[in-house]
Design an enzyme around this catalytic site. Sequence first.
Site, PDB file in Angstrom:
ATOM      1  N   SER A   1      30.624  -8.693   1.906  1.00  0.00           N
ATOM      2  CA  SER A   1      31.194  -7.515   0.834  1.00  0.00           C
ATOM      3  C   SER A   1      29.666  -6.856   0.325  1.00  0.00           C
ATOM      4  O   SER A   1      28.774  -7.310   0.625  1.00  0.00           O
ATOM      5  CB  SER A   1      31.961  -8.258  -0.251  1.00  0.00           C
ATOM      6  OG  SER A   1      31.126  -8.770  -1.113  1.00  0.00           O
TER       7      SER A   1
ATOM      8  N   SER B   1      29.118  -6.232  -2.948  1.00  0.00           N
ATOM      9  CA  SER B   1      28.760  -6.606  -4.228  1.00  0.00           C
ATOM     10  C   SER B   1      27.461  -6.723  -4.620  1.00  0.00           C
ATOM     11  O   SER B   1      27.032  -6.569  -5.694  1.00  0.00           O
ATOM     12  CB  SER B   1      29.474  -7.699  -4.747  1.00  0.00           C
ATOM     13  OG  SER B   1      28.941  -8.900  -4.189  1.00  0.00           O
TER      14      SER B   1
ATOM     15  N   LYS C   1      25.732 -14.002  -6.290  1.00  0.00           N
ATOM     16  CA  LYS C   1      25.231 -13.089  -7.011  1.00  0.00           C
ATOM     17  C   LYS C   1      23.808 -13.248  -7.653  1.00  0.00           C
ATOM     18  O   LYS C   1      23.010 -14.211  -7.059  1.00  0.00           O
ATOM     19  CB  LYS C   1      26.380 -13.215  -8.195  1.00  0.00           C
ATOM     20  CG  LYS C   1      27.860 -13.133  -7.862  1.00  0.00           C
ATOM     21  CD  LYS C   1      28.400 -11.725  -7.402  1.00  0.00           C
ATOM     22  CE  LYS C   1      29.577 -11.617  -7.094  1.00  0.00           C
ATOM     23  NZ  LYS C   1      30.310 -10.623  -6.771  1.00  0.00           N
TER      24      LYS C   1
ATOM     25  N   SER D   1      31.854  -4.919  -8.283  1.00  0.00           N
ATOM     26  CA  SER D   1      31.353  -6.411  -8.357  1.00  0.00           C
ATOM     27  C   SER D   1      32.116  -7.154  -9.201  1.00  0.00           C
ATOM     28  O   SER D   1      32.224  -7.067 -10.282  1.00  0.00           O
ATOM     29  CB  SER D   1      29.850  -6.864  -8.567  1.00  0.00           C
ATOM     30  OG  SER D   1      29.728  -8.100  -8.472  1.00  0.00           O
TER      31      SER D   1
END
Length: 292
Positions: A88, A90, A145, A239
Amino acid sequence: MHINFPLLLVIAVGVTGLLALLDRIWLAPRRRRAVAAYQAGAGTVDPDTLEKLNREPLLVEYGKSFFPVLAVVLILRSFLVEPFQIPSGSMKPTLAVGDFILVNKFSYGIRLPVLETKIIPIGDPQRGDVMVFRYPNDPRINFIKRVVGLPGDHIAYRDKRLFVNGEPVQRELLRTVQDDEVPAGHPLQALAKAEIYLEQLGAATHEARYKNMSQTPPPREWVVPEGHYFMVGDNRDNSNDSRYWTAPGMPTELWGMVPDNYIVGKAFAVWMHWPEPKLRNLPSFTRVGLID
């Protein structure tokens, strides 16, 4: 359906290792005794018969062949380095969809495969690290992250600005680009922009992305519990991360802060970019490099 690859790998190593051990302590000696008995009792030795008596069972042959390969993969993947693909956006602009990354599995301590129990403490996540971890709501899924909050930190997010222990995260506007996440044909596509900032989190200097047309969320504050980490994506307006955490018992679905035992490792390099692994779309190596 989520396949538990680490568990399958452990089982495969166990089964192939057991076959190799079984052959070593029982089947191989039995074959040697059969060959010796045949040679002692036969006047003329038939090569085909001799080969048949000395032949390993097919399952044992495969087990002995695959065991060392699987064992090496298990050791490398569990304790040293594990590859991942970014699914993704994010973490844009730091990581793009289709980036293949390498994750250091021992930066934050040696953990047992499958059980994920830390057996040798080596280090702890630092503010600014890009970390892979298991999703707090579904541990079968891996997320990536950036570490923003450490245990005991006070984190705030207001007016699209991060604050750590009362201090705003230092940032500098680098450039404004077209927002490529707005669908083609959208009436506001031409007006949609994304601002790229250079941010300083701990020792890490990295880029963060903010949409100029996204809604500003209401201000919120959190205190990171002991043994947990507050994770935020670099693509701040696209996100799902620890900013969407609510107190236990609230009706809103929890995203959650990340407990220490859910940590997978520290992402440190991009080694290939291949958004659509197909023969007509070959991989690219232009994004290869260390992760800031």
